[in-house]
Design a protein around this motif. Structure first.
Motif, PDB file in Angstrom:
ATOM      1  N   VAL A 168      62.085  23.183   7.206  1.00  0.00           N
ATOM      2  CA  VAL A 168      61.846  22.976   5.777  1.00  0.00           C
ATOM      3  C   VAL A 168      61.720  21.497   5.433  1.00  0.00           C
ATOM      4  CG1 VAL A 168      62.851  23.266   3.479  1.00  0.00           C
ATOM      5  CG2 VAL A 168      62.931  25.141   5.110  1.00  0.00           C
ATOM      6  N   HIS A 169      62.512  20.655   6.072  1.00  0.00           N
ATOM      7  CA  HIS A 169      62.430  19.236   5.721  1.00  0.00           C
ATOM      8  C   HIS A 169      61.065  18.644   6.043  1.00  0.00           C
ATOM      9  CE1 HIS A 169      63.605  18.831   9.990  1.00  0.00           C
ATOM     10  NE2 HIS A 169      63.056  17.638   9.935  1.00  0.00           N
ATOM     11  N   THR A 170      60.362  19.189   7.041  1.00  0.00           N
ATOM     12  CA  THR A 170      59.023  18.675   7.340  1.00  0.00           C
ATOM     13  C   THR A 170      58.027  19.110   6.269  1.00  0.00           C
ATOM     14  OG1 THR A 170      58.424  20.549   8.753  1.00  0.00           O
ATOM     15  CG2 THR A 170      59.487  18.657   9.819  1.00  0.00           C
ATOM     16  N   LEU A 171      58.217  20.308   5.725  1.00  0.00           N
ATOM     17  CA  LEU A 171      57.377  20.759   4.619  1.00  0.00           C
ATOM     18  C   LEU A 171      57.611  19.881   3.399  1.00  0.00           C
ATOM     19  CD1 LEU A 171      55.453  22.690   3.155  1.00  0.00           C
ATOM     20  CD2 LEU A 171      57.421  24.190   2.747  1.00  0.00           C
ATOM     21  N   LEU A 172      58.869  19.628   3.080  1.00  0.00           N
ATOM     22  CA  LEU A 172      59.182  18.795   1.913  1.00  0.00           C
ATOM     23  C   LEU A 172      58.619  17.387   2.075  1.00  0.00           C
ATOM     24  CD1 LEU A 172      62.852  19.963   1.263  1.00  0.00           C
ATOM     25  CD2 LEU A 172      60.761  20.678   0.065  1.00  0.00           C
ATOM     26  N   LEU A 173      58.716  16.848   3.274  1.00  0.00           N
ATOM     27  CA  LEU A 173      58.162  15.521   3.544  1.00  0.00           C
ATOM     28  C   LEU A 173      56.640  15.522   3.362  1.00  0.00           C
ATOM     29  CD1 LEU A 173      58.743  12.613   4.544  1.00  0.00           C
ATOM     30  CD2 LEU A 173      58.314  13.471   6.846  1.00  0.00           C
ATOM     31  N   THR A 226      48.944  25.702   4.621  1.00  0.00           N
ATOM     32  CA  THR A 226      48.627  25.362   6.009  1.00  0.00           C
ATOM     33  C   THR A 226      49.799  24.880   6.846  1.00  0.00           C
ATOM     34  OG1 THR A 226      48.066  23.067   5.423  1.00  0.00           O
ATOM     35  CG2 THR A 226      46.264  24.695   5.415  1.00  0.00           C
ATOM     36  N   HIS A 227      50.878  24.466   6.239  1.00  0.00           N
ATOM     37  CA  HIS A 227      51.927  23.753   6.970  1.00  0.00           C
ATOM     38  C   HIS A 227      52.515  24.534   8.136  1.00  0.00           C
ATOM     39  CE1 HIS A 227      55.891  21.848   7.660  1.00  0.00           C
ATOM     40  NE2 HIS A 227      55.178  20.757   7.483  1.00  0.00           N
ATOM     41  N   LEU A 265      59.178   8.729  16.074  1.00  0.00           N
ATOM     42  CA  LEU A 265      59.316   7.598  17.002  1.00  0.00           C
ATOM     43  C   LEU A 265      60.655   6.896  16.878  1.00  0.00           C
ATOM     44  CD1 LEU A 265      55.818   5.871  16.965  1.00  0.00           C
ATOM     45  CD2 LEU A 265      56.906   7.038  18.877  1.00  0.00           C
ATOM     46  N   VAL A 266      61.193   6.825  15.646  1.00  0.00           N
ATOM     47  CA  VAL A 266      62.490   6.152  15.456  1.00  0.00           C
ATOM     48  C   VAL A 266      63.658   7.120  15.574  1.00  0.00           C
ATOM     49  CG1 VAL A 266      61.493   4.278  14.085  1.00  0.00           C
ATOM     50  CG2 VAL A 266      62.421   6.300  12.921  1.00  0.00           C
ATOM     51  N   GLY A 267      63.369   8.358  15.910  1.00  0.00           N
ATOM     52  CA  GLY A 267      64.438   9.313  16.177  1.00  0.00           C
ATOM     53  C   GLY A 267      64.896  10.141  14.998  1.00  0.00           C
ATOM     54  N   VAL A 268      64.151  10.113  13.902  1.00  0.00           N
ATOM     55  CA  VAL A 268      64.494  10.947  12.750  1.00  0.00           C
ATOM     56  C   VAL A 268      63.690  12.232  12.876  1.00  0.00           C
ATOM     57  CG1 VAL A 268      64.429  11.161  10.242  1.00  0.00           C
ATOM     58  CG2 VAL A 268      64.877   8.928  11.301  1.00  0.00           C
ATOM     59  N   GLU A 269      64.394  13.351  12.987  1.00  0.00           N
ATOM     60  CA  GLU A 269      63.687  14.632  13.138  1.00  0.00           C
ATOM     61  C   GLU A 269      63.953  15.540  11.989  1.00  0.00           C
ATOM     62  OE1 GLU A 269      63.677  16.452  16.963  1.00  0.00           O
ATOM     63  OE2 GLU A 269      64.031  14.545  17.926  1.00  0.00           O
TER      64      GLU A 269
END
Length: 125
Positions: A14-19, A54-55, A121-125
């Motif tokens: 969900v956090h990737t959708l919100l981003l 599409t996400h 890349l900076v380790g935030v997933e």
């Protein structure tokens, strides 16, 4: 061996959708505002609808594609399909010409993909 052989149970957190929503809507609004092509709120709304449509498929498709091609090629191929799908939604909702809808979609998706990649890349997933 697939790059994503150990994919998570939920491939589209969900956090990737919100981003994506928080990134793509303002970019779409800014692009149309600069060009004075339509109301920025319409472009933002179209970006939100497109991203919602599409996400999850985007994430799934990348995981599936990496079983057959390398990760970079998978991301490029899937993002190209997403740009086209979201441009169709944008065209329908805003009345933008096809080239303008594609341009808005390219900028919005490039922004969210680049931000997601930078965070990874900076380790935030």
């Amino acid at each position: 061996m697939s790059y994503c052989a150990d994919r998570p149970a939920d491939p589209a957190p969900v956090h990737t959708l919100l981003l994506s929503l928080a990134t793509e809507a303002p970019i779409a609004a800014a692009v149309v505002a600069i060009g004075v092509w339509c109301r920025p709120a319409k472009a933002a709304a179209a970006a939100i609808v497109g991203t919602l449509a599409t996400h999850r498929l985007d994430w799934e498709a990348v995981f599936v594609a990496t079983d057959h091609i390398d990760w970079g090629a998978a991301v490029l191929l899937v993002e190209a399909a997403v740009v086209i799908a979201e441009a169709i939604i944008s065209r329908t909702m805003t009345g933008l010409s096809i080239p303008r809808a594609l341009l808005v979609s390219v900028f919005a998706n490039a922004g969210s993909t680049a931000l997601g990649f930078a965070l990874w890349l900076v380790g935030v997933e």
